[in-house]
Design a protein around this motif. Structure first.
Motif, PDB file in Angstrom:
ATOM      1  N   ASP A 548     -14.794  35.669   6.739  1.00  0.00           N
ATOM      2  CA  ASP A 548     -14.846  34.973   8.024  1.00  0.00           C
ATOM      3  C   ASP A 548     -16.144  34.180   8.138  1.00  0.00           C
ATOM      4  O   ASP A 548     -16.149  33.031   8.609  1.00  0.00           O
ATOM      5  CB  ASP A 548     -14.731  35.973   9.166  1.00  0.00           C
ATOM      6  CG  ASP A 548     -14.600  35.289  10.520  1.00  0.00           C
ATOM      7  OD1 ASP A 548     -13.637  34.522  10.703  1.00  0.00           O
ATOM      8  OD2 ASP A 548     -15.475  35.508  11.374  1.00  0.00           O
ATOM      9  N   LEU A 549     -17.235  34.769   7.693  1.00  0.00           N
ATOM     10  CA  LEU A 549     -18.521  34.074   7.696  1.00  0.00           C
ATOM     11  C   LEU A 549     -18.461  32.829   6.815  1.00  0.00           C
ATOM     12  O   LEU A 549     -18.947  31.753   7.184  1.00  0.00           O
ATOM     13  CB  LEU A 549     -19.607  35.043   7.223  1.00  0.00           C
ATOM     14  CG  LEU A 549     -21.060  34.594   7.243  1.00  0.00           C
ATOM     15  CD1 LEU A 549     -21.964  35.797   7.439  1.00  0.00           C
ATOM     16  CD2 LEU A 549     -21.436  33.886   5.941  1.00  0.00           C
ATOM     17  N   HIS A 550     -17.870  32.972   5.631  1.00  0.00           N
ATOM     18  CA  HIS A 550     -17.739  31.846   4.700  1.00  0.00           C
ATOM     19  C   HIS A 550     -16.952  30.701   5.330  1.00  0.00           C
ATOM     20  O   HIS A 550     -17.330  29.521   5.197  1.00  0.00           O
ATOM     21  CB  HIS A 550     -17.051  32.332   3.425  1.00  0.00           C
ATOM     22  CG  HIS A 550     -16.943  31.292   2.340  1.00  0.00           C
ATOM     23  ND1 HIS A 550     -18.025  30.850   1.617  1.00  0.00           N
ATOM     24  CD2 HIS A 550     -15.864  30.620   1.861  1.00  0.00           C
ATOM     25  CE1 HIS A 550     -17.624  29.954   0.737  1.00  0.00           C
ATOM     26  NE2 HIS A 550     -16.320  29.791   0.861  1.00  0.00           N
ATOM     27  N   VAL A 551     -15.877  31.045   6.026  1.00  0.00           N
ATOM     28  CA  VAL A 551     -15.059  30.012   6.675  1.00  0.00           C
ATOM     29  C   VAL A 551     -15.851  29.320   7.788  1.00  0.00           C
ATOM     30  O   VAL A 551     -15.748  28.113   7.988  1.00  0.00           O
ATOM     31  CB  VAL A 551     -13.754  30.617   7.210  1.00  0.00           C
ATOM     32  CG1 VAL A 551     -13.004  29.617   8.083  1.00  0.00           C
ATOM     33  CG2 VAL A 551     -12.867  31.062   6.046  1.00  0.00           C
ATOM     34  N   ARG A 552     -16.666  30.077   8.493  1.00  0.00           N
ATOM     35  CA  ARG A 552     -17.480  29.467   9.548  1.00  0.00           C
ATOM     36  C   ARG A 552     -18.512  28.499   8.977  1.00  0.00           C
ATOM     37  O   ARG A 552     -18.971  27.589   9.674  1.00  0.00           O
ATOM     38  CB  ARG A 552     -18.183  30.553  10.359  1.00  0.00           C
ATOM     39  CG  ARG A 552     -17.237  31.419  11.190  1.00  0.00           C
ATOM     40  CD  ARG A 552     -18.024  32.329  12.093  1.00  0.00           C
ATOM     41  NE  ARG A 552     -17.176  33.301  12.749  1.00  0.00           N
ATOM     42  CZ  ARG A 552     -17.531  33.966  13.848  1.00  0.00           C
ATOM     43  NH1 ARG A 552     -18.707  33.739  14.404  1.00  0.00           N
ATOM     44  NH2 ARG A 552     -16.717  34.849  14.381  1.00  0.00           N
ATOM     45  N   LEU A 553     -18.880  28.707   7.736  1.00  0.00           N
ATOM     46  CA  LEU A 553     -19.817  27.798   7.070  1.00  0.00           C
ATOM     47  C   LEU A 553     -19.142  26.513   6.584  1.00  0.00           C
ATOM     48  O   LEU A 553     -19.821  25.633   6.054  1.00  0.00           O
ATOM     49  CB  LEU A 553     -20.461  28.498   5.860  1.00  0.00           C
ATOM     50  CG  LEU A 553     -21.709  29.344   6.103  1.00  0.00           C
ATOM     51  CD1 LEU A 553     -22.098  30.062   4.814  1.00  0.00           C
ATOM     52  CD2 LEU A 553     -22.862  28.490   6.595  1.00  0.00           C
ATOM     53  N   LYS A 554     -17.843  26.405   6.728  1.00  0.00           N
ATOM     54  CA  LYS A 554     -17.108  25.283   6.148  1.00  0.00           C
ATOM     55  C   LYS A 554     -17.693  23.923   6.497  1.00  0.00           C
ATOM     56  O   LYS A 554     -17.826  23.071   5.603  1.00  0.00           O
ATOM     57  CB  LYS A 554     -15.626  25.350   6.551  1.00  0.00           C
ATOM     58  CG  LYS A 554     -14.802  24.203   5.974  1.00  0.00           C
ATOM     59  CD  LYS A 554     -13.319  24.342   6.295  1.00  0.00           C
ATOM     60  CE  LYS A 554     -12.529  23.175   5.708  1.00  0.00           C
ATOM     61  NZ  LYS A 554     -11.068  23.318   5.940  1.00  0.00           N
ATOM     62  N   PRO A 555     -18.046  23.621   7.750  1.00  0.00           N
ATOM     63  CA  PRO A 555     -18.590  22.288   8.027  1.00  0.00           C
ATOM     64  C   PRO A 555     -19.840  21.983   7.197  1.00  0.00           C
ATOM     65  O   PRO A 555     -20.008  20.861   6.704  1.00  0.00           O
ATOM     66  CB  PRO A 555     -18.903  22.341   9.526  1.00  0.00           C
ATOM     67  CG  PRO A 555     -17.996  23.394  10.066  1.00  0.00           C
ATOM     68  CD  PRO A 555     -17.901  24.426   8.979  1.00  0.00           C
ATOM     69  N   LYS A 660     -26.778  29.869  13.939  1.00  0.00           N
ATOM     70  CA  LYS A 660     -26.946  30.886  14.975  1.00  0.00           C
ATOM     71  C   LYS A 660     -25.622  31.582  15.287  1.00  0.00           C
ATOM     72  O   LYS A 660     -25.578  32.777  15.565  1.00  0.00           O
ATOM     73  CB  LYS A 660     -27.505  30.253  16.248  1.00  0.00           C
ATOM     74  CG  LYS A 660     -28.973  29.868  16.169  1.00  0.00           C
ATOM     75  CD  LYS A 660     -29.416  29.202  17.476  1.00  0.00           C
ATOM     76  CE  LYS A 660     -30.856  28.730  17.382  1.00  0.00           C
ATOM     77  NZ  LYS A 660     -31.294  28.018  18.613  1.00  0.00           N
ATOM     78  N   GLY A 661     -24.526  30.825  15.207  1.00  0.00           N
ATOM     79  CA  GLY A 661     -23.218  31.381  15.504  1.00  0.00           C
ATOM     80  C   GLY A 661     -22.716  32.364  14.470  1.00  0.00           C
ATOM     81  O   GLY A 661     -21.762  33.111  14.719  1.00  0.00           O
ATOM     82  N   LEU A 662     -23.357  32.388  13.295  1.00  0.00           N
ATOM     83  CA  LEU A 662     -22.929  33.309  12.235  1.00  0.00           C
ATOM     84  C   LEU A 662     -23.392  34.738  12.491  1.00  0.00           C
ATOM     85  O   LEU A 662     -22.784  35.692  12.014  1.00  0.00           O
ATOM     86  CB  LEU A 662     -23.484  32.858  10.883  1.00  0.00           C
ATOM     87  CG  LEU A 662     -23.077  31.475  10.365  1.00  0.00           C
ATOM     88  CD1 LEU A 662     -23.810  31.178   9.071  1.00  0.00           C
ATOM     89  CD2 LEU A 662     -21.575  31.397  10.160  1.00  0.00           C
ATOM     90  N   ALA A 663     -24.483  34.877  13.233  1.00  0.00           N
ATOM     91  CA  ALA A 663     -25.137  36.182  13.324  1.00  0.00           C
ATOM     92  C   ALA A 663     -24.251  37.265  13.913  1.00  0.00           C
ATOM     93  O   ALA A 663     -24.303  38.419  13.495  1.00  0.00           O
ATOM     94  CB  ALA A 663     -26.419  36.051  14.141  1.00  0.00           C
ATOM     95  N   GLY A 664     -23.406  36.929  14.892  1.00  0.00           N
ATOM     96  CA  GLY A 664     -22.560  37.936  15.509  1.00  0.00           C
ATOM     97  C   GLY A 664     -21.381  38.332  14.664  1.00  0.00           C
ATOM     98  O   GLY A 664     -20.646  39.260  14.988  1.00  0.00           O
ATOM     99  N   ASN A 665     -21.211  37.658  13.521  1.00  0.00           N
ATOM    100  CA  ASN A 665     -20.035  37.889  12.685  1.00  0.00           C
ATOM    101  C   ASN A 665     -20.181  39.076  11.743  1.00  0.00           C
ATOM    102  O   ASN A 665     -19.200  39.711  11.388  1.00  0.00           O
ATOM    103  CB  ASN A 665     -19.742  36.626  11.866  1.00  0.00           C
ATOM    104  CG  ASN A 665     -18.699  36.840  10.795  1.00  0.00           C
ATOM    105  OD1 ASN A 665     -19.032  36.829   9.614  1.00  0.00           O
ATOM    106  ND2 ASN A 665     -17.459  37.033  11.187  1.00  0.00           N
TER     107      ASN A 665
END
Length: 670
Positions: A548-555, A660-665
């Motif tokens: 899920d973290l990896h996908v959030r890094l997509k952009p 910053k949005g990754l931290a809660g993941n």
């Protein structure tokens, strides 16, 4: 870039942008020629190589004539070699064919660092060591002081050493901001052990030696990537999750369903065994006939369509060998597409209780046939979106090839030719940048054809020379030479002599993979003996969070992929690439920058829950999980429980909101 040749007292100097690289005099010759008789024995991709050196003679006398340098053994003797210097290139022309050994010395400086050599797994900075450059199996353990390497050597000459690599390349990059490339496919050696000079050895007279220089490392990497070839952007779909490797026949599909139900983000299902299995005393092996086995995978073509509707691609496996009991072997043999023996028969290679023919890619018709008949029709038309293109380093050195070249000179070239075959098949289906194949073998020019490297067959452990940490070194060394995309088998591959995966290893490897271009799992060479991601609830939960973290890094990853296409910059970068003035940044090989804005320092030792690392400066870095800001130019110790790998982002990054949005993941496990 200015390459300047100047006559000196009974010799000459060669300078690049004002740096003297070659300083030739009778007392300190820079060039030697000689003759040797090599012994090369190959056993299943592993080589024993030694040279009986018959002569090594210095070329002590030099006469400069314009841009020509005539080198001879003594004054009054005819030239044994002529160098032609022009536009960043040194052309080497030997008089006659007697000599088959060549040495050149390049001036070194105190404190200089050197990198490259293809994909090096043990040492990123090559200074102080000798590196033979020959594509082969990298070996098991790769450390002659360990029991596992000794036992692998005794079992099948398979132990390896620090310099063994699937992907060598006779190119190095210096901290003096220049690079040198030897245009040869012959066995060669880079020797960086001498304080005063670097010595290049080639078992042939090289055609040309190329020099590159820029004012920054970013510019130099850009220049090298243009020389060796730019890769296309990563396919968009590969950034939508992990590629799950399963080789369990039809059961792979039901296991995938359970993995998806656990919340894992999945972009691909990779089944090596899509071609079926053969059973040997060594265990189950793939059936090397490169077509779907619908007994093992009923209605596979239809299942691929169903997976595609869910956003999941199907990937397979292929290599350039054809088993003698398969249909493609007989088709290729009838067409004359296989390499031959001394007696003119088809050369067969023993892979352990089954034999295979070697497709002769020096024959243009054989190359086209494999690209169209095997990859085009049997794979792409069937519905595959990618595959592992394996065994590029296995060309036997005693076969006869259609182009008449010595197989010893084609051996290093073979990975690049193999990559070209795969790329040609993809291009003909207009799927460049959409279909994804990945290779472990490489050589000069593989960058132009192979869209993704994988790090090969690491041991399933934390070992210094064959474990988790080695794939960082592999990514950094190959990345400087224009290979923008690199990844590895999550959890490693090789399990021998009771060495098996732990849950900790899989989770730590997963954490690193989340901060690379591609996440992909592998069940390894002994799936039943080793823990898999879907066999432990804590491991699977952790894996889901990391995907899920990896996908959030997509952009961010997508932006880096565009940058790689335009500039050749790798996604995983050494710290000095962006912090040239920071001396400490040149010595770090167990941490990396992911693009310019993220610093990743994976935990690569067993049992550790904190990590010492260096933050380059001048910069301010924000710890991804705590939000605490740290000054650069300092070494720190940071808590690193499982689930919170040491990752920092630049405080001034334009991507700060995303980070910053990754931290809660991802929170600590357990």
């Amino acid at each position: 870039m200015t390459l300047m040749l100047a006559a000196a007292d009974r010799g000459f100097t060669l300078s690049l942008n004002g740096m003297i690289l070659i300083d030739q005099s009778p007392d300190h010759p820079a060039f030697y020629v000689g003759r040797g008789r090599e012994r090369m024995d190959m056993y299943r991709g592993n080589f024993e190589i030694e040279d009986y050196l018959e002569e090594r003679v210095p070329l002590t006398h030099a006469v400069v004539d314009g841009n020509h340098v005539h080198l001879s053994f003594a004054e009054g003797q005819p030239p044994a070699m002529t160098l032609i210097v022009d536009k960043g290139v040194i052309q080497c022309m030997a008089a006659g064919s007697h000599f088959n050994r060549f040495w050149m010395r390049v001036r070194a400086e105190a404190g200089e660092h050197v990198y490259g050599g293809g994909e090096q797994m043990s040492y990123f900075d090559m200074r102080g060591r000798r590196f033979p450059l020959w594509t082969s199996e990298p070996g098991v353990g790769r450390d002659k002081t360990t029991e596992i390497t000794l036992r692998a050597d005794l079992m099948g000459k398979a132990g390896g050493d620090y310099y063994h690599t699937n992907y060598p390349q006779p190119t190095y990059l210096s901290s003096r901001r220049y690079a040198l490339h030897v245009d040869t496919t012959a066995y060669s050696v880079f020797d960086f052990r001498n304080e005063a000079f670097h010595e290049i050895e080639v078992w042939a007279i090289p055609r040309i030696i190329e020099l590159f220089a820029k004012t920054t490392f970013v510019q130099l990497v850009d220049q090298l990537s243009r020389r060796f070839g730019r890769q296309p952007q990563l396919p968009d779909w590969v950034l939508d999750g992990a590629i799950i490797g399963l080789k369990d026949g039809e059961n792979s599909l039901s296991r995938l369903d359970a993995i998806l139900a656990a919340g894992v983000k999945v972009c691909g299902l990779w089944c090596e065994d899509w071609v079926g299995l053969r059973h040997t005393s060594f265990g189950a092996r793939l059936f090397w006939d490169w077509r779907a086995d619908e007994t093992r995978y009923p209605n596979l073509k239809g299942r691929i369509v169903e997976l595609r509707k869910k956003g999941i691609r199907f990937l397979g496996y292929v290599n350039p060998y054809l088993c003698v009991d398969g249909s493609l072997f007989h088709e290729a043999a009838m067409k004359g597409f296989l390499a031959l023996t001394d007696m003119g028969g088809v050369a067969l290679v023993d892979f352990g209780e089954f034999q295979c023919g070697v497709v002769d890619f020096t024959n243009p018709q054989a190359k086209d046939w494999f690209a169209e008949r095997v990859i085009g029709q049997n794979m792409l038309d069937y519905g595959l979106s990618g595959w592992m293109a394996d065994f590029g380093e296995y060309l036997p050195i005693d076969v006869h090839l259609r182009n008449g070249a010595d197989a010893k000179l084609m051996h290093n070239a073979w990975p690049t030719i193999w990559a070209e075959v795969n790329a040609r098949a993809v291009e003909r289906r207009h799927m460049t940048g959409e279909a994804l194949f990945f290779m472990r073998a490489g050589f000069t020019g593989v960058q132009a054809h192979c869209p993704l490297l994988w790090a090969g067959d690491q041991s399933v452990d934390f070992s210094r020379h064959d474990g988790l940490v080695t794939v960082i070194c592999g990514a950094l060394s190959s990345g400087l030479l224009g290979n923008a995309y690199h990844h590895s088998d999550i959890g490693g591959y090789t399990s021998l002599f009771g060495n098996v995966r732990t849950a900790e290893l899989i989770m730590r490897w997963t954490e690193m993979a989340a901060f690379t271009a591609v996440m992909r799992t592998h069940e390894g060479n002994r799936p039943r003996d080793n823990l898999q991601i879907d066999q432990d609830e804590a491991v699977l939960h952790h894996f889901a969070r990391m995907t899920d973290l990896h996908v959030r890094l997509k952009p961010y990853l997508k932006a880096l992929s565009r940058e790689a296409r335009d500039t050749g910059l790798p996604l995983q970068r050494p710290l000095f690439l962006h912090y040239e003035a920071d001396d400490q940044a040149y010595t770090i090989q167990d941490a990396y920058l992911l693009g310019p804005d993220l610093l990743v320092a994976p935990v690569w030792k067993a049992g550790e829950s904190e990590r010492q690392l260096y933050l380059p400066g001048p910069e301010r870095w924000v710890h991804l999980w705590s939000g605490i800001e740290y000054a650069g130019g300092e070494e720190i110790t940071i808590a690193a429980p499982i689930g919170q790998p040491p990752v920092f982002y630049r405080a001034q990054s334009s991507w700060a909101a995303l980070f910053k949005g990754l931290a809660g993941n991802a929170r600590p496990a357990g």
